[in-house]
Design an enzyme around this catalytic site. Structure first.
Site, PDB file in Angstrom:
ATOM      1  N   LYS A  78       0.883  -1.336   0.052  1.00  0.00           N
ATOM      2  CA  LYS A  78      -0.358  -0.114  -0.096  1.00  0.00           C
ATOM      3  C   LYS A  78       1.079   0.930   0.282  1.00  0.00           C
ATOM      4  O   LYS A  78       1.665   1.170   1.055  1.00  0.00           O
ATOM      5  CB  LYS A  78      -0.815  -0.615   1.545  1.00  0.00           C
ATOM      6  CG  LYS A  78      -1.980   0.739   1.083  1.00  0.00           C
ATOM      7  CD  LYS A  78      -2.949   1.232   2.674  1.00  0.00           C
ATOM      8  CE  LYS A  78      -3.659   2.118   2.403  1.00  0.00           C
ATOM      9  NZ  LYS A  78      -5.520   1.403   3.611  1.00  0.00           N
ATOM     10  N   SER A 159     -10.354   2.377   2.710  1.00  0.00           N
ATOM     11  CA  SER A 159      -8.863   2.635   1.368  1.00  0.00           C
ATOM     12  C   SER A 159      -8.158   2.127   0.913  1.00  0.00           C
ATOM     13  O   SER A 159      -7.544   2.512   0.362  1.00  0.00           O
ATOM     14  CB  SER A 159      -8.123   4.064   2.669  1.00  0.00           C
ATOM     15  OG  SER A 159      -7.289   3.392   3.230  1.00  0.00           O
ATOM     16  N   SER A 183     -10.299  -0.019   6.484  1.00  0.00           N
ATOM     17  CA  SER A 183      -9.657  -0.045   5.615  1.00  0.00           C
ATOM     18  C   SER A 183      -9.046  -1.748   5.489  1.00  0.00           C
ATOM     19  O   SER A 183      -8.748  -1.625   3.984  1.00  0.00           O
ATOM     20  CB  SER A 183      -8.488   0.961   5.228  1.00  0.00           C
ATOM     21  OG  SER A 183      -9.149   2.630   5.266  1.00  0.00           O
TER      22      SER A 183
END
Ligand code: GLN
Length: 483
Positions: A78, A159, A183
């Protein structure tokens, strides 16, 4: 070329050991597949050269039988984890060209375990969002489509949407995520995957771009529960660079396989039967309780009375912390700068242009609730309610061992939906936020489908640092679901 898209980490490890394929072959396959699937927009930065070099090194180690735990396993990182020498943006224009000169502890731990980085995955700007529609680098598409309309494109959740979409579409074997209010779990649920948020403090936050420091926690997004245990094993560490990282001994998470759920009490919180909970999700939740029963676990109804205040509490505390954390982006120290004739307009223009709409909304809310006149009424009050929510769980865990709930009140929705009303977007997190506020470990495992064949995730919440039971419960869901 052989199709490696459906491999799990576990099966890839055994293939590599048996020399069925090499890490370079695997890596080349994923590189090609990422390039063919550019339209999903899973990656902000691709690091193919690094990947091929690391894969070759892994192959040498495999030949010498000096494999580490994730030797030669290609993953996505990420874009919230700082990676030394590799652009790290947090999905924001303000960090569009930011190249860190240090490595986050979680990513370092993964590289030290032999994992190979294919690239940095797309995400909501500063991890604020539930649909991956707030990224400066454009939204991410969910590879899954509704059965009756294959032209409709859905959000992957957020997210960590880039990570989830990449794993679900077979562009990498696993990916990292971060979970502040859901998330990891919510995108895992929307993409039919496993998402594990460990106990707060289990993974170091050093080098993770901060959103809300008292909530942020790293964790894996994978195809199987076993893969999640393996990833967490390598990600977790106690770290003197993060004062909130836990010094507790890190167990062997794979011991979840030996954990017996027979006789364990599974709590079903009545407050999670919220208004608007999709009926298909309700049904999968019910099925889930039957699976636990047939394994010999006992189902008990529990009450978490402060659940309804979790979302408003979260949306005071998270923006408050964000407004403090994001104050560092001023155009002076690093990141984007709007060149202006004087310092005040430099600050304000830099931030006005550098941050997107959702981030600015949160910074304004956060600044407001921390301001002298409103601190007591909002921030302090929210801290008190947070404690009550934590107490709810503490009390509940006196009468049960684990808590079973749905992960989200709805399945993946079409891109563009819920965009006009932020509150509607925030409601996505209603079932994930309570465990975040209490710092508890929680997993989401895909457990069924709706009529459109869109995945539905079940969430299991555990006691602090009891990831092993959480993984065991996740693996039960994995075994009983019918696909
Ligand atoms: N969707 C939630 C938010 O927008 C949670 C985000 C997260 O966990 N990073 O704040």
């Amino acid at each position: 070329m052989t199709d490696y898209s459906s491999l799990t980490i576990q099966s890839a490890i055994s293939g590599l050991r048996k020399k069925d394929f090499t890490s370079v072959e695997l890596t080349k396959f994923f590189i090609e597949k990422i390039q063919k699937n550019n339209e999903l927009n899973c990656f902000i930065t691709k690091t193919f050269e690094i990947a091929l070099k690391k894969a070759a090194e892994s192959d040498e180690r495999i030949l010498k039988n000096s494999n580490r735990q994730l030797e030669g396993i290609p993953i996505g990182m990420k874009d919230l984890f700082c990676t030394n020498g590799v652009k790290t943006t947090a999905g924001s224009k303000i960090l569009e060209n930011f190249v860190p000169f240090y490595e986050s502890t979680v990513s370092k731990n993964l590289w030290d375990s032999g994992a190979v980085m294919l690239g940095k995955t797309n995400m909501d700007e500063f991890a604020m969002g539930s649909a991956n529609t707030t990224s400066f680098f454009g939204n991410v598409l969910n590879p899954l489509k509704p059965k009756s309309d294959k032209n409709k494109r859905l959000v992957p959740g957020g997210s960590s949407g880039g990570s989830a979409s990449a794993v679900a579409s077979g562009l990498c074997l696993a990916a990292t995520g971060s979970d502040t209010g859901g998330s990891i779990r919510q995108p895992a649920s929307f993409c039919g995957l496993v998402g594990l948020k460990p106990t707060y403090g289990r993974c170091s936050r050093f080098g993770m771009i901060a959103f809300a420091s008292s909530l942020d926690q790293a964790g894996p997004i994978t195809k199987s529960v076993e893969d999640a245990a393996l990833m967490l094993q390598c990600m977790a560490s106690s770290d003197e660079k993060d004062s909130t990282s836990s010094k507790k001994k890190i167990p062997n998470f794979l011991d979840f396989k030996k954990f017996n759920l027979k006789g364990k009490k599974i709590g079903i919180p009545k407050e999670y039967s919220i208004k608007g909970l999709n009926e298909n999700i309700e049904k999968v939740w019910k099925n889930g309780t039957e699976w636990f029963k047939s394994e010999g676990a006992e189902i008990v109804e529990i009450s978490l009375p402060y659940t309804e205040f979790a979302l408003p509490t979260y949306y005071i505390i998270a923006p408050a912390e964000a407004s403090a954390n994001l104050a560092r982006y001023d155009g002076i120290r690093y990141g984007f700068r709007s060149n202006e004739p004087n310092i005040n307009s430099l600050y304000s223009k830099t931030r006005a242009i550098g941050f997107g709409k959702e981030v600015k909304r949160r910074l304004m809310i956060g600044t407001y609730v921390l301001s002298a006149g409103y601190y007591d009424a909002y921030y302090l009050k929210a801290l008190k309610v947070r404690k009550l929510i934590s107490n709810d769980f503490e009390k509940a865990f006196k009468s049960c061992d684990l808590i079973l709930t749905p992960t989200t009140p709805n399945v993946a929705f079409p891109i563009g939906e819920k965009q006009t009303d932020p509150i509607e977007m925030y409601l996505n997190d209603v079932l994930t936020v309570p465990a975040s506020l209490a710092g508890l470990p929680a997993i989401s495992v895909s457990a069924g489908f709706n009529n459109e064949m869109l995945p539905i995730g079940l969430q299991v919440i555990g006691k602090p640092f009891d990831e092993i039971s959480v993984l065991a419960a996740g693996s039960l869901i994995e075994r009983f679901r019918e696909f």
